[in-house]
Write an enzyme that holds these catalytic residues in place. Structure first.
Site, PDB file in Angstrom:
ATOM      1  N   CYS A   2       0.849  -1.183   0.000  1.00  0.00           N
ATOM      2  CA  CYS A   2       0.000   0.000   0.000  1.00  0.00           C
ATOM      3  C   CYS A   2       0.887   1.237   0.000  1.00  0.00           C
ATOM      4  CB  CYS A   2      -0.943   0.099   1.184  1.00  0.00           C
ATOM      5  SG  CYS A   2      -2.132  -1.230   1.278  1.00  0.00           S
ATOM      6  N   ARG A  27       3.743  -0.211  -4.904  1.00  0.00           N
ATOM      7  CA  ARG A  27       3.471  -0.751  -3.567  1.00  0.00           C
ATOM      8  C   ARG A  27       2.122  -1.456  -3.484  1.00  0.00           C
ATOM      9  NH1 ARG A  27       7.065   1.534   0.129  1.00  0.00           N
ATOM     10  NH2 ARG A  27       5.778   0.820   1.840  1.00  0.00           N
ATOM     11  N   TRP A  74      -3.041  -2.453  -1.717  1.00  0.00           N
ATOM     12  CA  TRP A  74      -2.816  -3.890  -1.909  1.00  0.00           C
ATOM     13  C   TRP A  74      -3.708  -4.545  -0.866  1.00  0.00           C
ATOM     14  CZ3 TRP A  74      -1.132  -8.102   0.921  1.00  0.00           C
ATOM     15  CH2 TRP A  74      -0.812  -9.246   0.168  1.00  0.00           C
ATOM     16  N   ASN A 100      -1.791   1.788   6.168  1.00  0.00           N
ATOM     17  CA  ASN A 100      -0.971   0.703   5.625  1.00  0.00           C
ATOM     18  C   ASN A 100      -0.670  -0.248   6.778  1.00  0.00           C
ATOM     19  OD1 ASN A 100       0.793  -0.934   4.275  1.00  0.00           O
ATOM     20  ND2 ASN A 100       2.435   0.574   4.105  1.00  0.00           N
ATOM     21  N   GLY A 101      -0.970  -1.518   6.594  1.00  0.00           N
ATOM     22  CA  GLY A 101      -0.676  -2.481   7.656  1.00  0.00           C
ATOM     23  C   GLY A 101      -1.861  -3.399   7.902  1.00  0.00           C
ATOM     24  N   GLU A 468      15.343 -19.038  -7.449  1.00  0.00           N
ATOM     25  CA  GLU A 468      15.097 -17.663  -7.887  1.00  0.00           C
ATOM     26  C   GLU A 468      14.480 -17.666  -9.294  1.00  0.00           C
ATOM     27  OE1 GLU A 468      14.594 -14.824  -7.179  1.00  0.00           O
ATOM     28  OE2 GLU A 468      15.217 -13.500  -8.793  1.00  0.00           O
ATOM     29  N   LYS A 472      10.892 -15.954 -10.577  1.00  0.00           N
ATOM     30  CA  LYS A 472      10.780 -15.013 -11.709  1.00  0.00           C
ATOM     31  C   LYS A 472       9.696 -15.480 -12.677  1.00  0.00           C
ATOM     32  CE  LYS A 472      12.233 -12.208 -10.458  1.00  0.00           C
ATOM     33  NZ  LYS A 472      12.949 -12.316  -9.223  1.00  0.00           N
ATOM     34  N   GLU A 475       6.034 -15.185 -11.128  1.00  0.00           N
ATOM     35  CA  GLU A 475       5.413 -13.875 -10.928  1.00  0.00           C
ATOM     36  C   GLU A 475       5.157 -13.127 -12.227  1.00  0.00           C
ATOM     37  OE1 GLU A 475       7.711 -11.372  -8.176  1.00  0.00           O
ATOM     38  OE2 GLU A 475       9.570 -11.991  -9.097  1.00  0.00           O
ATOM     39  N   HIS A 491      13.620 -38.818  -6.517  1.00  0.00           N
ATOM     40  CA  HIS A 491      12.962 -39.132  -5.244  1.00  0.00           C
ATOM     41  C   HIS A 491      11.509 -38.658  -5.249  1.00  0.00           C
ATOM     42  CE1 HIS A 491      16.779 -40.436  -3.600  1.00  0.00           C
ATOM     43  NE2 HIS A 491      17.309 -39.351  -4.125  1.00  0.00           N
ATOM     44  N   LYS A 585       5.585  -4.440  -4.601  1.00  0.00           N
ATOM     45  CA  LYS A 585       7.041  -4.405  -4.523  1.00  0.00           C
ATOM     46  C   LYS A 585       7.557  -4.526  -3.094  1.00  0.00           C
ATOM     47  CE  LYS A 585      11.148  -3.688  -6.320  1.00  0.00           C
ATOM     48  NZ  LYS A 585      11.737  -4.920  -6.883  1.00  0.00           N
TER      49      LYS A 585
HETATM   50  O1  M6R Z   1      12.490  -5.811  -0.594  1.00  0.00           O
HETATM   51  P1  M6R Z   1      12.880  -7.211  -0.291  1.00  0.00           P
HETATM   52  O2  M6R Z   1      14.134  -7.623  -0.983  1.00  0.00           O
HETATM   53  O3  M6R Z   1      12.966  -7.494   1.187  1.00  0.00           O
HETATM   54  O4  M6R Z   1      11.718  -8.077  -0.855  1.00  0.00           O
HETATM   55  C1  M6R Z   1      11.669  -9.461  -0.658  1.00  0.00           C
HETATM   56  C2  M6R Z   1      10.670 -10.110  -1.581  1.00  0.00           C
HETATM   57  O5  M6R Z   1       9.401  -9.597  -1.362  1.00  0.00           O
HETATM   58  C3  M6R Z   1      11.048  -9.928  -3.053  1.00  0.00           C
HETATM   59  O6  M6R Z   1      12.327 -10.405  -3.315  1.00  0.00           O
HETATM   60  C4  M6R Z   1      10.036 -10.645  -3.946  1.00  0.00           C
HETATM   61  O7  M6R Z   1      10.141 -12.019  -3.795  1.00  0.00           O
HETATM   62  C5  M6R Z   1      10.215 -10.211  -5.415  1.00  0.00           C
HETATM   63  N1  M6R Z   1       8.955  -9.880  -5.989  1.00  0.00           N
HETATM   64  C6  M6R Z   1      10.783 -11.271  -6.254  1.00  0.00           C
HETATM   65  O8  M6R Z   1      11.001 -10.833  -7.557  1.00  0.00           O
END
Ligand code: M6R
Length: 590
Positions: A2, A27, A74, A100-101, A468, A472, A475, A491, A585
């Site tokens: 947010c 956000r 959000w 926010n929260g 990782e 990617k 998302e 396994h 983000k």
């Molecule tokens: O700001 P941060 O690095 O703490 O964020 C952590 C995750 O929220 C962030 O890496 C998230 O997984 C990304 N969207 C991945 O691309």
């Protein structure tokens, strides 16, 4: 999570707020809203479901006003509807709030308010907060009402409140970021600096348990516990507004992937003395933990492998959201290395808060060094990636890989060897980030775009890179992507492979190479389609994505083709790669 922006000053509040919300959209982008109070004491509010990105100020048709609040949401409590969008009015419509929260005791407080006759228009916990304020306001000033309300609510929260008379803005935080920007005869309150960066670089950071009251273009700070005035230090931030623009690129994500030509090299520039000092602490510590979320958690896992292979040192990588199950192992001899791009991730902050109570030293590998985590950490390694706007983290991840590697080499006692190798890797990475390579990636993306599942395999240092990679692809393309340590395949996961199942194999140029290739053959024997990421083409590959041979640092380059692949899969599937559905983000709620 947010975005909040509030404004008081000589300019039109609606213009400043809408502009700020556009900068904060990363956000959260489920819905947005704005409320302004005119000089005649009338409140006007506009709220809409969807992104604010393309909304014109004119279409809002708001009256002239010099004070107001805005929010981009959000969703946490309640669906994505106009009624649940912020700002929220109190029942008598005299107070309006953005939040926010998460209010953890929302149900109990709602029940109490209902008994007092309050009726709710939305499903949000935010409406509970504004009505609590209204209830207290019957007897005390707005500032006191906000203070009492913050004592009542549990959880990590930040709020900004405005009353109908439009005389003041009141904001406070407990676990969620708020920054006050001060310009020429104007004050901003926002959850992040880009919201007002075009207008001022002079800021005050609000810490947990603090409150700001803005009257006549001036902020005054108070302690939330006793209401007493406190002084805060004014800071000039060193962020250029243009860093946050996408230039000639269609999306921030592709721009940020390409930025890696420079950012990887920049990340190598770390304070050597600090590297050595922290490395010494790591070697001496009794129980060190690497803590992060999402992609940053994958970086932590990579750190676990790098420390083991380079420095023969075991460090525990734990996802921050799971860290509370390990709190018991923290002592004053432990060390916590946190990885975060935003520096605002709620689960990471919670882990730090517990660790600090046990006198654990905190080391931050951060992009936003002025963030909450940056201010909590004892040592900070800035990754120098520049602002990252796309929700999917790319350039921050490779820069974090760099810092993690340097720390491990420092622990080995040869930081210069690490630096030299990384500088060489950075220059070789540049070879990949060119239009011809992108064309090749697009061809592979066309092969994958209609697949329902993609699996990614790695061994050793490439296990976290596979993780990782899966994040990617998930998302950005919304394709089910899952990673496995290649040796684990037989396994269980091998049962998922049928004719044509796409399997990406990340080949490391180290002692894992042969085993990796034989795992690829096992997949191929079951009909799987192998997409090999490797410096060499092998007969087992159906498709080959070339990467330079950087020896035991293959983790640095193997992620690049997957970043590009995810981007083009997203584009081909008609998604906005910068704003994946359901995500934001900065994850400031647990
Ligand atoms: O700001 P941060 O690095 O703490 O964020 C952590 C995750 O929220 C962030 O890496 C998230 O997984 C990304 N969207 C991945 O691309």
């Amino acid at each position: 999570m947010c975005g909040i922006i509030a404004y008081q000053g000589v300019h039109n509040a609606d213009q400043r707020i809408v502009e700020g919300l556009k900068h904060l959209e990363y956000r959260g982008y489920d819905s947005w809203g704005i409320a302004v109070a005119t000089a005649t004491g009338k409140m006007h509010r506009k709220r809409q479901v969807g992104e604010i990105g393309k909304v014109s100020l004119k279409s809002l048709n708001l009256p002239e006003a010099h004070i107001g609040i805005g929010h981009t949401r959000w969703a946490t409590h309640g669906g994505v509807t106009q009624k649940n969008a912020h700002p929220h009015f109190s029942m008598n419509k005299k107070i309006v709030l953005v939040h926010n929260g998460i209010v953890e005791n929302d149900e109990v407080l709602r029940k109490e308010l209902r008994k007092k006759g309050y009726v709710f228009q939305s499903e949000t916990d935010s409406e509970v907060v504004v009505n609590l304020i209204e209830n207290y306001r019957k007897k005390v000033s707005l500032k006191e009402a906000v203070r009492k309300t913050m004592k009542d609510i549990a959880g990590r929260n930040a709020i900004v409140v405005l009353e109908q008379d439009g005389k003041e803005l009141i904001a406070t935080r407990n676990g969620s970021p708020l920054i006050v920007g001060v310009g020429e005869k104007e004050v901003y309150i926002a959850s992040d600096i880009p919201a007002f960066l075009e207008h001022t670089q002079t800021v005050y950071y609000l810490d947990d348990g603090q409150m700001v009251v803005v009257q006549e273009g001036k902020p005054q700070f108070f302690d939330l516990t006793n209401g007493k005035k406190i002084s805060r230090r004014k800071i000039t931030v060193d962020i250029e507004p243009e860093q946050a623009e996408k230039g000639s690129y269609d999306h921030f994500m592709i721009k940020e992937i390409m930025d890696q030509k420079e950012t990887t090299r920049k990340a190598v520039d770390q304070n050597e003395r600090q590297l050595m000092e922290v490395a010494k602490m790591i070697k001496k510590a009794y129980g060190s933990f690497l803590v992060g979320c999402g992609s940053a958690a994958a970086v932590c896992k990579l750190g676990e492998y790098i420390f083991s292979t380079v420095a023969n040192k075991h460090i525990n990588a734990v996802e921050a959201s799971e860290f509370r199950h390990f709190f018991g192992f923290l002592t004053s001899k432990s060390l916590m290395i946190v990885v975060s791009q935003s520096g605002e991730t709620a689960d990471v902050i919670e882990a730090i808060e517990v660790a600090k109570k046990k006198n654990v030293k905190i080391i931050g590998i951060l992009n936003n060094t002025n963030s909450t985590i940056g201010r909590l950490a004892d040592y900070v390694f800035p990754i120098h990636a520049g602002q990252e706007r796309a929700v999917a983290s790319t350039k921050a991840i490779t820069a974090q890989f760099v810092v993690m590697t340097l720390l491990a080499y420092a622990a080995k006692g040869n930081v210069l060897e690490g630096k030299r190798k990384l500088v060489d890797v950075a220059s070789q990475m540049n070879e990949l980030l060119n239009p011809r390579y992108e064309k090749h990636i697009q061809r592979i993306a066309r092969v994958l775009k209609n697949k329902e599942h993609v699996y990614i395999l790695g061994r050793g240092l490439n296990v976290p890179v596979a993780k990782e990679s899966s994040i990617k692809i998930q998302e950005i393309s919304y394709i089910h992507a899952e990673s496995f340590a290649a040796g684990e395949l037989k396994h269980g996961p091998l049962a998922l492979v049928t004719k044509g199942t796409p399997v990406i194999v990340l080949v490391g140029k180290d002692d894992t190479e042969d085993e990796m290739l034989s795992n690829a053959k096992e997949v191929k024997a079951r009909g799987g389609m192998i997409i090999g990421i490797s410096p060499e083409n092998h007969s087992v590959f159906d498709h080959w994505l070339h990467v330079p041979n950087v020896g035991d640092m293959s983790y640095m380059v193997n992620i690049l083709p997957v970043q590009l692949l995810s981007y083009y899969l997203g584009i081909m599937k008609g998604h906005n790669p910068d704003k994946p559905r359901n995500l934001a983000k900065s994850v400031t709620v647990k």
